[in-house]
Design an enzyme around this catalytic site. Structure first.
Site, PDB file in Angstrom:
ATOM      1  N   ARG A 180      38.827  -5.849  30.437  1.00  0.00           N
ATOM      2  CA  ARG A 180      38.863  -5.530  28.997  1.00  0.00           C
ATOM      3  C   ARG A 180      37.460  -5.448  28.394  1.00  0.00           C
ATOM      4  O   ARG A 180      37.240  -5.873  27.254  1.00  0.00           O
ATOM      5  CB  ARG A 180      39.684  -6.576  28.218  1.00  0.00           C
ATOM      6  N   SER A 250      47.993  -7.117  22.607  1.00  0.00           N
ATOM      7  CA  SER A 250      47.540  -8.458  22.995  1.00  0.00           C
ATOM      8  C   SER A 250      46.395  -8.878  22.092  1.00  0.00           C
ATOM      9  O   SER A 250      45.395  -8.169  21.997  1.00  0.00           O
ATOM     10  CB  SER A 250      47.027  -8.454  24.431  1.00  0.00           C
ATOM     11  N   GLU A 345      40.837 -10.148  21.773  1.00  0.00           N
ATOM     12  CA  GLU A 345      40.706  -8.829  22.407  1.00  0.00           C
ATOM     13  C   GLU A 345      40.316  -7.719  21.415  1.00  0.00           C
ATOM     14  O   GLU A 345      39.391  -6.958  21.688  1.00  0.00           O
ATOM     15  CB  GLU A 345      42.019  -8.475  23.131  1.00  0.00           C
TER      16      GLU A 345
HETATM   17  C1  LIG Z   1      51.539  -2.304  20.952  1.00  0.00           C
HETATM   18  C2  LIG Z   1      50.201  -2.266  21.614  1.00  0.00           C
HETATM   19  C3  LIG Z   1      50.111  -2.387  22.988  1.00  0.00           C
HETATM   20  C4  LIG Z   1      48.871  -2.353  23.636  1.00  0.00           C
HETATM   21  N1  LIG Z   1      48.831  -2.499  24.993  1.00  0.00           N
HETATM   22  C5  LIG Z   1      47.644  -2.466  25.647  1.00  0.00           C
HETATM   23  C6  LIG Z   1      47.589  -2.604  27.067  1.00  0.00           C
HETATM   24  O1  LIG Z   1      48.606  -2.735  27.741  1.00  0.00           O
HETATM   25  N2  LIG Z   1      46.379  -2.587  27.658  1.00  0.00           N
HETATM   26  C7  LIG Z   1      45.226  -2.420  26.943  1.00  0.00           C
HETATM   27  O2  LIG Z   1      44.156  -2.420  27.566  1.00  0.00           O
HETATM   28  N3  LIG Z   1      45.249  -2.284  25.601  1.00  0.00           N
HETATM   29  C8  LIG Z   1      46.419  -2.295  24.931  1.00  0.00           C
HETATM   30  N4  LIG Z   1      46.457  -2.165  23.565  1.00  0.00           N
HETATM   31  C9  LIG Z   1      45.196  -2.027  22.814  1.00  0.00           C
HETATM   32  C10 LIG Z   1      44.819  -0.561  22.446  1.00  0.00           C
HETATM   33  O3  LIG Z   1      45.927   0.271  22.482  1.00  0.00           O
HETATM   34  C11 LIG Z   1      43.752   0.004  23.387  1.00  0.00           C
HETATM   35  O4  LIG Z   1      42.608  -0.808  23.365  1.00  0.00           O
HETATM   36  C12 LIG Z   1      43.342   1.437  23.000  1.00  0.00           C
HETATM   37  O5  LIG Z   1      42.495   1.969  23.983  1.00  0.00           O
HETATM   38  C13 LIG Z   1      42.667   1.503  21.638  1.00  0.00           C
HETATM   39  O6  LIG Z   1      42.526   2.872  21.299  1.00  0.00           O
HETATM   40  P1  LIG Z   1      42.272   3.323  19.808  1.00  0.00           P
HETATM   41  O7  LIG Z   1      41.989   4.784  19.816  1.00  0.00           O
HETATM   42  O8  LIG Z   1      43.377   2.877  18.941  1.00  0.00           O
HETATM   43  O9  LIG Z   1      40.926   2.523  19.493  1.00  0.00           O
HETATM   44  P2  LIG Z   1      40.476   1.921  18.086  1.00  0.00           P
HETATM   45  O10 LIG Z   1      41.314   0.735  17.781  1.00  0.00           O
HETATM   46  O11 LIG Z   1      40.400   2.979  17.064  1.00  0.00           O
HETATM   47  O12 LIG Z   1      38.996   1.429  18.435  1.00  0.00           O
HETATM   48  C14 LIG Z   1      38.777   0.332  19.288  1.00  0.00           C
HETATM   49  C15 LIG Z   1      37.252   0.177  19.503  1.00  0.00           C
HETATM   50  O13 LIG Z   1      36.758   1.312  20.203  1.00  0.00           O
HETATM   51  C16 LIG Z   1      35.752   1.983  19.423  1.00  0.00           C
HETATM   52  N5  LIG Z   1      35.967   3.413  19.643  1.00  0.00           N
HETATM   53  C17 LIG Z   1      37.068   4.139  19.332  1.00  0.00           C
HETATM   54  N6  LIG Z   1      36.908   5.420  19.724  1.00  0.00           N
HETATM   55  C18 LIG Z   1      35.670   5.500  20.286  1.00  0.00           C
HETATM   56  C19 LIG Z   1      34.922   6.554  20.874  1.00  0.00           C
HETATM   57  N7  LIG Z   1      35.409   7.802  20.957  1.00  0.00           N
HETATM   58  N8  LIG Z   1      33.682   6.269  21.356  1.00  0.00           N
HETATM   59  C20 LIG Z   1      33.167   5.011  21.282  1.00  0.00           C
HETATM   60  N9  LIG Z   1      33.832   3.972  20.713  1.00  0.00           N
HETATM   61  C21 LIG Z   1      35.069   4.209  20.233  1.00  0.00           C
HETATM   62  C22 LIG Z   1      36.012   1.566  17.992  1.00  0.00           C
HETATM   63  O14 LIG Z   1      34.843   1.665  17.199  1.00  0.00           O
HETATM   64  C23 LIG Z   1      36.455   0.126  18.196  1.00  0.00           C
HETATM   65  O15 LIG Z   1      35.336  -0.689  18.402  1.00  0.00           O
HETATM   66  C24 LIG Z   1      47.680  -2.189  22.883  1.00  0.00           C
HETATM   67  C25 LIG Z   1      47.779  -2.047  21.491  1.00  0.00           C
HETATM   68  C26 LIG Z   1      49.015  -2.082  20.860  1.00  0.00           C
HETATM   69  C27 LIG Z   1      49.097  -1.913  19.366  1.00  0.00           C
END
Ligand SMILES: Cc1cc2nc3c(=O)[nH]c(=O)nc-3n(C[C@H](O)[C@H](O)[C@H](O)COP(=O)(O)OP(=O)(O)OC[C@H]3O[C@@H](n4cnc5c(N)ncnc54)[C@H](O)[C@@H]3O)c2cc1C
Length: 356
Positions: A180, A250, A345
């Site tokens: 992570r 998580s 996380e």
């Molecule tokens: C119901 C649920 C289940 C989940 N299950 C998992 C799982 O099984 N495994 C897991 O690993 N995660 C899980 N997650 C967490 C999440 O889905 C992941 O971390 C996902 O990759 C986040 O993507 P996002 O576009 O929403 O990022 P955001 O929440 O928009 O951003 C997260 C971080 O990344 C940065 N960021 C976003 N886009 C970019 C970019 N293009 N370049 C550089 N930095 C960037 C942001 O500034 C921030 O710091 C879960 C979340 C939820 C709500």
């Protein structure tokens, strides 16, 4: 006060007109906390993103990038420019032998990418189905589920340097991937934005069924499609759908302890759920929190999800204060009971180290 580029250039004016002021981020984070972006814009092309970064540089504004907002804990208004990433586009190239190279723009929805890949009959990310968010954020915390992490298939990422505007590729092996974690969460967090990811997939491969009871859940011979379907099914049974109950998945990482501490804990708590992890052991944080009595607990308008203690949920709050208090209480309780430190996380915004 609307800022103006010191130019009559039509393109610059168009960019400026696409920037709004004091926009609520409620619909841009899956916890649905209501904080404001001082300046707000949506980037739907690389040129648009470059222009927004140039605007921010010109006016010395900090930049915050948000994808799907599913791994965020926004806890205050964000100064500077918040950019919502909606860069789209997918292309593939069959390589010699068994490989397919898939290039995905960073604003694409991750689950839709997985679905597309499975429909093509390509292997490598089927275990990562139904993880919310964008493809570009997937490397940031090296998303993982059911024994697979994105680092296993990530050939390289294309990035844009926020300060210089330079666009270039970085090999996956140089991204500092760990559990992570990656350099995008650390030393590169204020510097690089991911604009594209290139995945290296296989046309034929073994399926990985040994994690999370996948093999027990699949009837008959496992196929790419049945693994995808089963992962989707199990996840929707276990995890709350953010569109129905606000959450960011998580909330804590699974803590890693050395074998001496693991041995001691196992003596004290014989049912402890843990997994070997390199030389150490990874403890199931959900188990620790559940055994400490937190599962299903409500605290003000937030709480611990009643089907999975690792997930904190927001029932009705507009601000993050109660969630931060609940987090502190859980951390303290786990420390008191097991002597184990929990680590959050999701990424907290605004970032403490943002430059202005
Ligand atoms: C119901 C649920 C289940 C989940 N299950 C998992 C799982 O099984 N495994 C897991 O690993 N995660 C899980 N997650 C967490 C999440 O889905 C992941 O971390 C996902 O990759 C986040 O993507 P996002 O576009 O929403 O990022 P955001 O929440 O928009 O951003 C997260 C971080 O990344 C940065 N960021 C976003 N886009 C970019 C970019 N293009 N370049 C550089 N930095 C960037 C942001 O500034 C921030 O710091 C879960 C979340 C939820 C709500």
């Amino acid at each position: 006060m609307k800022m103006r580029f010191n130019t009559e250039d039509a393109f610059a004016l168009r960019i400026e007109n696409s920037i709004q002021e004091n926009v609520s981020l409620t619909n841009y984070n899956t916890f649905r906390f209501d904080y404001l972006a001082e300046y707000f814009a949506i980037a739907d092309s690389l040129d648009g993103l470059k222009a927004l970064l140039a605007w921010a540089k010109h006016f010395k504004q900090a930049v915050t990038i948000i994808g799907g907002g599913s791994n965020l804990l926004i806890s205050a208004d964000i100064t500077g420019l918040v950019i919502i990433n909606r860069l789209t586009g997918i292309s593939s190239r069959e390589q010699a032998g068994n490989l397919v190279s898939l290039t995905v723009s960073s604003g694409e929805n991750w689950h839709q990418v997985v679905k597309h890949v499975v429909e093509q009959g390509w292997y490598g990310i089927e275990n990562l189905a139904l993880i919310p968010g964008t493809a570009g954020a997937a490397p940031v915390q090296n998303i993982g589920a059911y024994g697979v992490e994105i680092k296993d298939v990530l050939a390289r990422v294309q990035v844009i340097n926020r300060k210089t505007g330079d666009v270039y590729w970085i090999n996956g092996r140089d991204c500092g991937f760990a559990y992570r974690d990656s350099h995008f969460k650390g030393q590169w967090k204020d510097l690089l934005i991911i604009t594209c990811v290139e995945l290296s997939l296989k046309k034929r491969s073994e399926l990985l069924l040994s994690y999370g009871g996948l093999s027990d859940r699949i009837e008959g011979k496992a196929s790419l499609q049945s693994v995808f379907d089963t992962v989707c099914h199990v996840r929707s049974e276990k995890l709350p759908d953010p569109s129905l109950l606000a959450n960011s998945g998580s909330f804590f990482k699974n803590p890693i302890v050395n074998s001496a501490q693991h041995h001691k804990l196992k003596e004290q708590f014989p049912n402890l759920v843990s997994f070997p992890f390199d030389e150490n052991f990874k403890l199931a944080a959900g188990w620790l929190i559940e055994q400490a009595g937190w599962k299903g607990k409500h605290y003000q308008g937030v709480g611990v999800y009643d089907k999975q203690a690792l997930v904190l949920v927001n029932h009705s709050e507009t601000k993050a204060v109660p969630l931060l208090e609940l987090e502190a209480q859980i951390k303290q309780s786990i420390w008191n009971r097991y002597g184990v430190k929990l680590e959050r996380e999701p990424v907290q915004l605004p970032l403490e180290t943002e430059e202005h």
